[in-house]
Design an enzyme around this catalytic site. Structure first.
Site, mmCIF file in Angstrom:
data_model
loop_
_atom_site.group_PDB
_atom_site.id
_atom_site.type_symbol
_atom_site.label_atom_id
_atom_site.label_comp_id
_atom_site.label_asym_id
_atom_site.label_seq_id
_atom_site.Cartn_x
_atom_site.Cartn_y
_atom_site.Cartn_z
ATOM 1 N N LYS A 55 86.070 -26.729 -23.986
ATOM 2 C CA LYS A 55 85.601 -27.188 -22.671
ATOM 3 C C LYS A 55 84.799 -28.495 -22.809
ATOM 4 C CE LYS A 55 83.433 -23.256 -21.843
ATOM 5 N NZ LYS A 55 83.713 -22.546 -23.120
ATOM 6 N N ARG A 93 79.708 -18.343 -14.646
ATOM 7 C CA ARG A 93 80.071 -17.498 -15.775
ATOM 8 C C ARG A 93 80.057 -16.024 -15.392
ATOM 9 N NH1 ARG A 93 78.590 -21.017 -20.397
ATOM 10 N NH2 ARG A 93 79.259 -19.932 -22.255
ATOM 11 N N ARG A 112 82.474 -26.110 -36.116
ATOM 12 C CA ARG A 112 81.994 -27.109 -35.148
ATOM 13 C C ARG A 112 80.726 -27.792 -35.646
ATOM 14 N NH1 ARG A 112 80.953 -25.598 -29.008
ATOM 15 N NH2 ARG A 112 79.741 -23.915 -29.917
ATOM 16 N N ARG A 156 75.259 -25.627 -34.390
ATOM 17 C CA ARG A 156 74.488 -24.907 -33.367
ATOM 18 C C ARG A 156 74.048 -23.548 -33.890
ATOM 19 N NH1 ARG A 156 77.643 -25.324 -27.666
ATOM 20 N NH2 ARG A 156 77.242 -23.088 -27.672
ATOM 21 N N ARG A 158 79.280 -13.468 -28.242
ATOM 22 C CA ARG A 158 79.634 -14.380 -27.145
ATOM 23 C C ARG A 158 81.049 -14.087 -26.628
ATOM 24 N NH1 ARG A 158 78.696 -19.861 -29.985
ATOM 25 N NH2 ARG A 158 79.427 -20.795 -28.043
HETATM 26 P P1 AP5 Z 1 84.044 -27.249 -27.810
HETATM 27 O O1 AP5 Z 1 84.647 -28.350 -26.990
HETATM 28 O O2 AP5 Z 1 82.647 -27.421 -28.305
HETATM 29 O O3 AP5 Z 1 84.225 -25.851 -27.065
HETATM 30 P P2 AP5 Z 1 83.477 -25.254 -25.799
HETATM 31 O O4 AP5 Z 1 84.525 -24.522 -25.015
HETATM 32 O O5 AP5 Z 1 82.711 -26.314 -25.073
HETATM 33 O O6 AP5 Z 1 82.536 -24.220 -26.544
HETATM 34 P P3 AP5 Z 1 81.008 -23.796 -26.315
HETATM 35 O O7 AP5 Z 1 80.664 -22.969 -27.506
HETATM 36 O O8 AP5 Z 1 80.146 -24.984 -26.034
HETATM 37 O O9 AP5 Z 1 81.146 -22.950 -25.059
HETATM 38 P P4 AP5 Z 1 80.244 -21.823 -24.627
HETATM 39 O O10 AP5 Z 1 80.817 -21.616 -23.287
HETATM 40 O O11 AP5 Z 1 80.164 -20.631 -25.480
HETATM 41 O O12 AP5 Z 1 78.771 -22.448 -24.806
HETATM 42 P P5 AP5 Z 1 77.753 -23.093 -23.788
HETATM 43 O O13 AP5 Z 1 77.129 -24.235 -24.475
HETATM 44 O O14 AP5 Z 1 78.366 -23.307 -22.448
HETATM 45 O O15 AP5 Z 1 85.038 -26.979 -29.048
HETATM 46 C C1 AP5 Z 1 84.724 -26.037 -30.055
HETATM 47 C C2 AP5 Z 1 85.166 -26.576 -31.448
HETATM 48 O O16 AP5 Z 1 86.600 -26.631 -31.491
HETATM 49 C C3 AP5 Z 1 84.688 -27.998 -31.734
HETATM 50 O O17 AP5 Z 1 84.375 -28.100 -33.091
HETATM 51 C C4 AP5 Z 1 85.884 -28.894 -31.373
HETATM 52 O O18 AP5 Z 1 85.925 -30.084 -32.131
HETATM 53 C C5 AP5 Z 1 87.054 -27.975 -31.703
HETATM 54 N N1 AP5 Z 1 88.172 -28.155 -30.780
HETATM 55 C C6 AP5 Z 1 88.114 -28.395 -29.441
HETATM 56 N N2 AP5 Z 1 89.345 -28.473 -28.911
HETATM 57 C C7 AP5 Z 1 90.221 -28.246 -29.959
HETATM 58 C C8 AP5 Z 1 91.639 -28.180 -30.056
HETATM 59 N N3 AP5 Z 1 92.431 -28.356 -28.975
HETATM 60 N N4 AP5 Z 1 92.195 -27.911 -31.273
HETATM 61 C C9 AP5 Z 1 91.401 -27.726 -32.366
HETATM 62 N N5 AP5 Z 1 90.046 -27.795 -32.332
HETATM 63 C C10 AP5 Z 1 89.468 -28.046 -31.138
HETATM 64 O O19 AP5 Z 1 76.687 -21.895 -23.615
HETATM 65 C C11 AP5 Z 1 75.810 -21.515 -24.650
HETATM 66 C C12 AP5 Z 1 74.914 -20.374 -24.186
HETATM 67 O O20 AP5 Z 1 74.132 -20.781 -23.039
HETATM 68 C C13 AP5 Z 1 75.640 -19.111 -23.696
HETATM 69 O O21 AP5 Z 1 75.978 -18.257 -24.769
HETATM 70 C C14 AP5 Z 1 74.586 -18.504 -22.761
HETATM 71 O O22 AP5 Z 1 73.564 -17.823 -23.475
HETATM 72 C C15 AP5 Z 1 73.971 -19.710 -22.091
HETATM 73 N N6 AP5 Z 1 74.634 -20.072 -20.835
HETATM 74 C C16 AP5 Z 1 75.362 -21.205 -20.597
HETATM 75 N N7 AP5 Z 1 75.816 -21.212 -19.336
HETATM 76 C C17 AP5 Z 1 75.379 -20.068 -18.746
HETATM 77 C C18 AP5 Z 1 75.549 -19.492 -17.457
HETATM 78 N N8 AP5 Z 1 76.272 -20.098 -16.488
HETATM 79 N N9 AP5 Z 1 74.981 -18.293 -17.206
HETATM 80 C C19 AP5 Z 1 74.256 -17.653 -18.149
HETATM 81 N N10 AP5 Z 1 74.055 -18.133 -19.400
HETATM 82 C C20 AP5 Z 1 74.619 -19.346 -19.697
#
Ligand code: AP5
Length: 239
Positions: free
Chosen positions: A32, A107, A146, A178, A189
């Protein structure tokens, strides 16, 4: 800002596309953040990432960060009453008045309903919910490799390596791992994604705005597909 009316997509809940209100859905590690970086540039949209907002709050030791940290460290969701107000404020801000890309929100169904209610009051609608489909085993491979820059740029040691190992291509800063990318937290997660967030796929499908993409392709290919879909939505609106 366009506020509905003719062209708002009669018979569909799709927004008038001159205003691109996009949300990104998908499991942790689906790509994402990677895709958001690119789409933001393509369409000149403000990027709102709940994960980045929360990590920044933790780093600066604000009340929000204090409340969020323990949940994030365990791989659980921050409670709805903590996050909803923070994100709605961003979405309703003047910077997001002509559209946005929202990553990590909603979410839960409660968050999605809160967004719908806020938008209904403003006469706005979501354009598309972009789902990146990636199986669990691929998520684990991606998140364990990552690396991110302090400014939030995303790399992977094998799939998207920086030109100089351990350094950001853009500003040369040191890349870090991270805290929630540890194997036991990744598993939690994923569990939380399947129980609390995956129901949003049906939610947005029912509204006719879900756009599904195979997130297992290379980042450039995924990006090409998403960009083409958004460009088509814009074109259809202009005709
Ligand atoms: P990346 O692009 O970083 O993936 P992502 O989908 O953004 O993953 P996140 O881990 O950031 O998502 P998340 O939803 O768990 O975390 P968030 O920060 O929102 O890609 C991942 C890796 O793969 C990278 O190394 C990249 O280079 C590689 N890659 C990407 N595309 C690729 C491809 N096509 N092929 C191969 N490799 C690829 O949330 C973190 C925490 O915050 C949550 O756990 C929760 O506690 C809290 N939180 C956030 N939002 C909320 C909410 N709305 N409500 C409640 N709690 C929340």
């Amino acid at each position: 800002m366009t506020t509905g009316g003719p062209g708002a997509g009669a018979g569909s809940l799709r927004a008038p596309v001159s205003e691109l209100n996009l949300i990104l859905l998908g499991p942790p590690g689906a790509g994402k953040g990677t895709q958001a970086e690119r789409i933001t540039e393509d369409f000149d949209l403000p990027y709102i990432s709940t994960g980045d907002i929360l990590r920044e709050a933790v780093k600066s030791g604000t009340e929000l960060g204090r409340q969020a940290k323990e949940y994030m460290d365990r791989g659980e969701l921050v409670p709805d009453d903590v996050i909803i107000g923070v994100i709605l404020e961003k979405v309703e801000s003047p910077e997001a008045a002509d559209g946005f890309i929202l990553d990590g929100f909603p979410r839960t169904v409660a968050q999605a309903e809160a967004l719908d209610q806020a938008f209904a009051k403003l006469g706005r609608e979501l354009t598309a919910a972009i789902l990146l489909d990636v199986p669990d085993e691929e998520v684990v491979r991606r998140l364990s490799g990552r690396r991110i820059s302090p400014a939030g740029r995303v790399y992977h040691v094998d799939f998207n390596p920086p030109k100089v190992p351990g350094r950001c291509d853009v500003d040369g800063s040191e890349l870090i791992q991270r805290d929630d990318d540890k194997p036991e937290v990744i598993r939690k997660r994923l569990e939380v994604y399947h129980s609390s967030t995956a129901p949003l796929i049906g939610y947005y499908e029912d509204k006719g705005i879900l756009r599904r993409f195979d997130g297992t392709m290379a980042p450039t290919e995924v990006h090409d597909h998403i960009r083409a879909t958004i460009a088509t939505l814009k074109l259809e609106d202009e005709l």
